[in-house]
Scaffold this motif. Structure first.
Motif, PDB file in Angstrom:
ATOM      1  N   ALA A 220     -44.686 -28.034  26.520  1.00 32.68           N
ATOM      2  CA  ALA A 220     -43.541 -27.494  25.770  1.00 32.68           C
ATOM      3  C   ALA A 220     -42.557 -26.747  26.662  1.00 32.68           C
ATOM      4  CB  ALA A 220     -44.041 -26.557  24.676  1.00 32.68           C
ATOM      5  N   TRP A 221     -42.955 -26.425  27.903  1.00 33.83           N
ATOM      6  CA  TRP A 221     -42.174 -25.498  28.742  1.00 33.83           C
ATOM      7  C   TRP A 221     -40.682 -25.840  28.869  1.00 33.83           C
ATOM      8  CZ3 TRP A 221     -40.174 -27.714  33.153  1.00 33.83           C
ATOM      9  CH2 TRP A 221     -40.787 -28.898  33.588  1.00 33.83           C
ATOM     10  N   PRO A 222     -40.265 -27.134  28.946  1.00 34.53           N
ATOM     11  CA  PRO A 222     -38.799 -27.347  29.088  1.00 34.53           C
ATOM     12  C   PRO A 222     -38.019 -27.085  27.806  1.00 34.53           C
ATOM     13  CG  PRO A 222     -40.086 -29.275  29.804  1.00 34.53           C
ATOM     14  CD  PRO A 222     -40.996 -28.396  28.987  1.00 34.53           C
ATOM     15  N   PHE A 223     -38.765 -26.951  26.651  1.00 37.07           N
ATOM     16  CA  PHE A 223     -38.120 -26.938  25.332  1.00 37.07           C
ATOM     17  C   PHE A 223     -38.216 -25.598  24.615  1.00 37.07           C
ATOM     18  CE2 PHE A 223     -37.912 -31.267  26.336  1.00 37.07           C
ATOM     19  CZ  PHE A 223     -39.180 -31.718  26.681  1.00 37.07           C
ATOM     20  N   LEU A 224     -38.770 -24.581  25.307  1.00 37.68           N
ATOM     21  CA  LEU A 224     -39.043 -23.305  24.632  1.00 37.68           C
ATOM     22  C   LEU A 224     -37.784 -22.475  24.398  1.00 37.68           C
ATOM     23  CD1 LEU A 224     -42.368 -22.324  26.432  1.00 37.68           C
ATOM     24  CD2 LEU A 224     -42.088 -23.193  24.101  1.00 37.68           C
ATOM     25  N   THR A 225     -36.795 -22.632  25.282  1.00 38.70           N
ATOM     26  CA  THR A 225     -35.565 -21.821  25.156  1.00 38.70           C
ATOM     27  C   THR A 225     -34.343 -22.726  25.348  1.00 38.70           C
ATOM     28  OG1 THR A 225     -35.665 -21.415  27.525  1.00 38.70           O
ATOM     29  CG2 THR A 225     -36.633 -19.724  26.076  1.00 38.70           C
ATOM     30  N   PRO A 226     -33.159 -22.286  24.891  1.00 40.79           N
ATOM     31  CA  PRO A 226     -31.964 -23.120  25.041  1.00 40.79           C
ATOM     32  C   PRO A 226     -31.683 -23.429  26.513  1.00 40.79           C
ATOM     33  CG  PRO A 226     -31.553 -21.301  23.540  1.00 40.79           C
ATOM     34  CD  PRO A 226     -32.895 -21.046  24.165  1.00 40.79           C
ATOM     35  N   VAL A 227     -31.219 -24.646  26.809  1.00 42.17           N
ATOM     36  CA  VAL A 227     -30.867 -25.022  28.182  1.00 42.17           C
ATOM     37  C   VAL A 227     -29.578 -24.278  28.537  1.00 42.17           C
ATOM     38  CG1 VAL A 227     -30.326 -26.918  29.736  1.00 42.17           C
ATOM     39  CG2 VAL A 227     -31.906 -27.285  27.835  1.00 42.17           C
ATOM     40  N   SER A 228     -29.627 -23.407  29.544  1.00 41.38           N
ATOM     41  CA  SER A 228     -28.417 -22.618  29.855  1.00 41.38           C
ATOM     42  C   SER A 228     -27.485 -23.424  30.762  1.00 41.38           C
ATOM     43  CB  SER A 228     -28.802 -21.323  30.560  1.00 41.38           C
ATOM     44  OG  SER A 228     -29.095 -21.582  31.927  1.00 41.38           O
ATOM     45  N   GLN A 229     -26.194 -23.296  30.493  1.00 41.02           N
ATOM     46  CA  GLN A 229     -25.170 -23.982  31.287  1.00 41.02           C
ATOM     47  C   GLN A 229     -25.305 -23.574  32.747  1.00 41.02           C
ATOM     48  OE1 GLN A 229     -23.151 -26.325  30.383  1.00 41.02           O
ATOM     49  NE2 GLN A 229     -21.863 -26.380  32.190  1.00 41.02           N
ATOM     50  N   LYS A 230     -25.714 -22.296  32.960  1.00 44.69           N
ATOM     51  CA  LYS A 230     -25.831 -21.757  34.335  1.00 44.69           C
ATOM     52  C   LYS A 230     -26.903 -22.526  35.099  1.00 44.69           C
ATOM     53  CE  LYS A 230     -26.352 -17.080  34.298  1.00 44.69           C
ATOM     54  NZ  LYS A 230     -27.641 -17.446  33.816  1.00 44.69           N
ATOM     55  N   SER A 231     -28.092 -22.654  34.475  1.00 44.51           N
ATOM     56  CA  SER A 231     -29.211 -23.265  35.221  1.00 44.51           C
ATOM     57  C   SER A 231     -29.082 -24.785  35.277  1.00 44.51           C
ATOM     58  CB  SER A 231     -30.552 -22.886  34.588  1.00 44.51           C
ATOM     59  OG  SER A 231     -30.680 -23.497  33.316  1.00 44.51           O
TER      60      SER A 231
ATOM     61  N   ASN B 123     -32.281 -35.380  22.808  1.00 43.63           N
ATOM     62  CA  ASN B 123     -31.481 -34.765  23.878  1.00 43.63           C
ATOM     63  C   ASN B 123     -32.187 -34.928  25.226  1.00 43.63           C
ATOM     64  OD1 ASN B 123     -29.584 -33.881  22.023  1.00 43.63           O
ATOM     65  ND2 ASN B 123     -30.367 -31.782  21.938  1.00 43.63           N
ATOM     66  N   CYS B 124     -33.513 -34.733  25.194  1.00 49.21           N
ATOM     67  CA  CYS B 124     -34.305 -34.832  26.426  1.00 49.21           C
ATOM     68  C   CYS B 124     -34.208 -36.243  27.005  1.00 49.21           C
ATOM     69  CB  CYS B 124     -35.758 -34.465  26.142  1.00 49.21           C
ATOM     70  SG  CYS B 124     -36.812 -34.487  27.612  1.00 49.21           S
ATOM     71  N   GLU B 125     -34.334 -37.254  26.132  1.00 47.81           N
ATOM     72  CA  GLU B 125     -34.260 -38.646  26.612  1.00 47.81           C
ATOM     73  C   GLU B 125     -32.880 -38.970  27.138  1.00 47.81           C
ATOM     74  OE1 GLU B 125     -37.170 -41.056  23.579  1.00 47.81           O
ATOM     75  OE2 GLU B 125     -35.954 -42.163  25.023  1.00 47.81           O
ATOM     76  N   LYS B 126     -31.856 -38.360  26.538  1.00 53.44           N
ATOM     77  CA  LYS B 126     -30.481 -38.669  26.942  1.00 53.44           C
ATOM     78  C   LYS B 126     -30.210 -38.109  28.345  1.00 53.44           C
ATOM     79  CE  LYS B 126     -25.711 -38.618  25.384  1.00 53.44           C
ATOM     80  NZ  LYS B 126     -24.706 -38.221  24.430  1.00 53.44           N
ATOM     81  N   PHE B 127     -30.722 -36.909  28.622  1.00 55.25           N
ATOM     82  CA  PHE B 127     -30.348 -36.205  29.852  1.00 55.25           C
ATOM     83  C   PHE B 127     -31.327 -36.454  31.004  1.00 55.25           C
ATOM     84  CE2 PHE B 127     -27.478 -33.063  31.584  1.00 55.25           C
ATOM     85  CZ  PHE B 127     -28.188 -32.522  32.641  1.00 55.25           C
TER      86      PHE B 127
ATOM     87  N   SER C 228     -39.546 -38.585  35.026  1.00 53.52           N
ATOM     88  CA  SER C 228     -39.294 -37.255  35.626  1.00 53.52           C
ATOM     89  C   SER C 228     -40.203 -36.259  34.910  1.00 53.52           C
ATOM     90  CB  SER C 228     -37.821 -36.863  35.399  1.00 53.52           C
ATOM     91  OG  SER C 228     -37.598 -36.642  34.009  1.00 53.52           O
ATOM     92  N   GLU C 229     -40.369 -35.094  35.506  1.00 55.09           N
ATOM     93  CA  GLU C 229     -41.238 -34.057  34.902  1.00 55.09           C
ATOM     94  C   GLU C 229     -40.821 -33.783  33.463  1.00 55.09           C
ATOM     95  OE1 GLU C 229     -44.075 -31.938  37.635  1.00 55.09           O
ATOM     96  OE2 GLU C 229     -43.420 -31.369  35.646  1.00 55.09           O
ATOM     97  N   ILE C 230     -39.517 -33.485  33.297  1.00 52.08           N
ATOM     98  CA  ILE C 230     -39.036 -33.099  31.958  1.00 52.08           C
ATOM     99  C   ILE C 230     -39.016 -34.314  31.035  1.00 52.08           C
ATOM    100  CG2 ILE C 230     -37.086 -32.132  30.666  1.00 52.08           C
ATOM    101  CD1 ILE C 230     -36.344 -30.514  33.117  1.00 52.08           C
ATOM    102  N   GLY C 231     -38.626 -35.475  31.578  1.00 48.12           N
ATOM    103  CA  GLY C 231     -38.605 -36.701  30.760  1.00 48.12           C
ATOM    104  C   GLY C 231     -39.978 -37.020  30.210  1.00 48.12           C
ATOM    105  N   ARG C 232     -40.994 -36.924  31.071  1.00 51.48           N
ATOM    106  CA  ARG C 232     -42.368 -37.228  30.633  1.00 51.48           C
ATOM    107  C   ARG C 232     -42.834 -36.196  29.609  1.00 51.48           C
ATOM    108  NH1 ARG C 232     -43.099 -39.101  35.468  1.00 51.48           N
ATOM    109  NH2 ARG C 232     -43.500 -37.045  36.397  1.00 51.48           N
ATOM    110  N   ALA C 233     -42.492 -34.925  29.855  1.00 52.57           N
ATOM    111  CA  ALA C 233     -42.887 -33.861  28.909  1.00 52.57           C
ATOM    112  C   ALA C 233     -42.301 -34.172  27.530  1.00 52.57           C
ATOM    113  CB  ALA C 233     -42.410 -32.496  29.415  1.00 52.57           C
ATOM    114  N   GLY C 234     -41.035 -34.632  27.499  1.00 56.21           N
ATOM    115  CA  GLY C 234     -40.385 -34.973  26.230  1.00 56.21           C
ATOM    116  C   GLY C 234     -41.103 -36.084  25.499  1.00 56.21           C
TER     117      GLY C 234
END
Ligand SMILES: Cc1ncccc1N[C@@H](C)c1ccc2c(c1)OCCCO2
Length: 118
Positions: free
Chosen positions: A33-44, A86-90, A95-101
């Motif tokens: 769940a780690w990539p999805f716990l908080t809003p994706v910040s424009q900064k990061s 959103n995860c699949e789109k980006f 990838s780590e985050i893609g697989r997590a999604g």
């Protein structure tokens, strides 16, 4: 016999909200769940907001649930699926985050069908 559609009762909605609470708690504590716990910040993640028109994450879903912004299970599932779409789109599938999604989507599909079959 064909079952006549009955009106949705308040009990149905309370049952739905209970299911949303159970499901969200399980999503939040899943190891992927780690990539999805908080809003994706424009900064990061520069450019994220340009690509993803309707950002969604588990903390925002938690907020909406606490503020009674989900009328039923359906509107809740729409937001959870938005996280995964959103995860699949980006993110690349491989990838780590893609697989997590993909893992989180599979887990969610399995759990809500199990809970609804009860
Ligand atoms: C769901 C999602 N999709 C696309 C990009 C990021 C995210 N999640 C955010 C929370 C995130 C995850 C990992 C990160 C990150 C930020 O900070 C930049 C540095 C690398 O580590």
């Amino acid at each position: 016999p064909v079952f006549v559609k009955r009106a949705k009762t308040a009990r149905d909605n309370n049952r739905d909200l209970g299911l949303c609470r159970v499901l969200l708690a399980e999503l939040e504590r899943h190891q992927d769940a780690w990539p999805f716990l908080t809003p994706v910040s424009q900064k990061s993640v520069p450019g994220y907001r340009k690509v993803i028109k309707k950002p969604m994450d588990f903390s925002t879903i938690r907020e909406k649930l606490v503020n009674s912004q989900y009328q039923n299970l359906e509107t809740f599932i729409i937001d959870v699926n938005l996280v995964y779409d959103n995860c699949e789109k980006f993110n690349e599938d491989n990838s780590e985050i893609g697989r997590a999604g993909h893992n989180m989507r599979k887990f969610f599909e399995k759990r809500w069908t199990e809970l609804l079959k009860q």
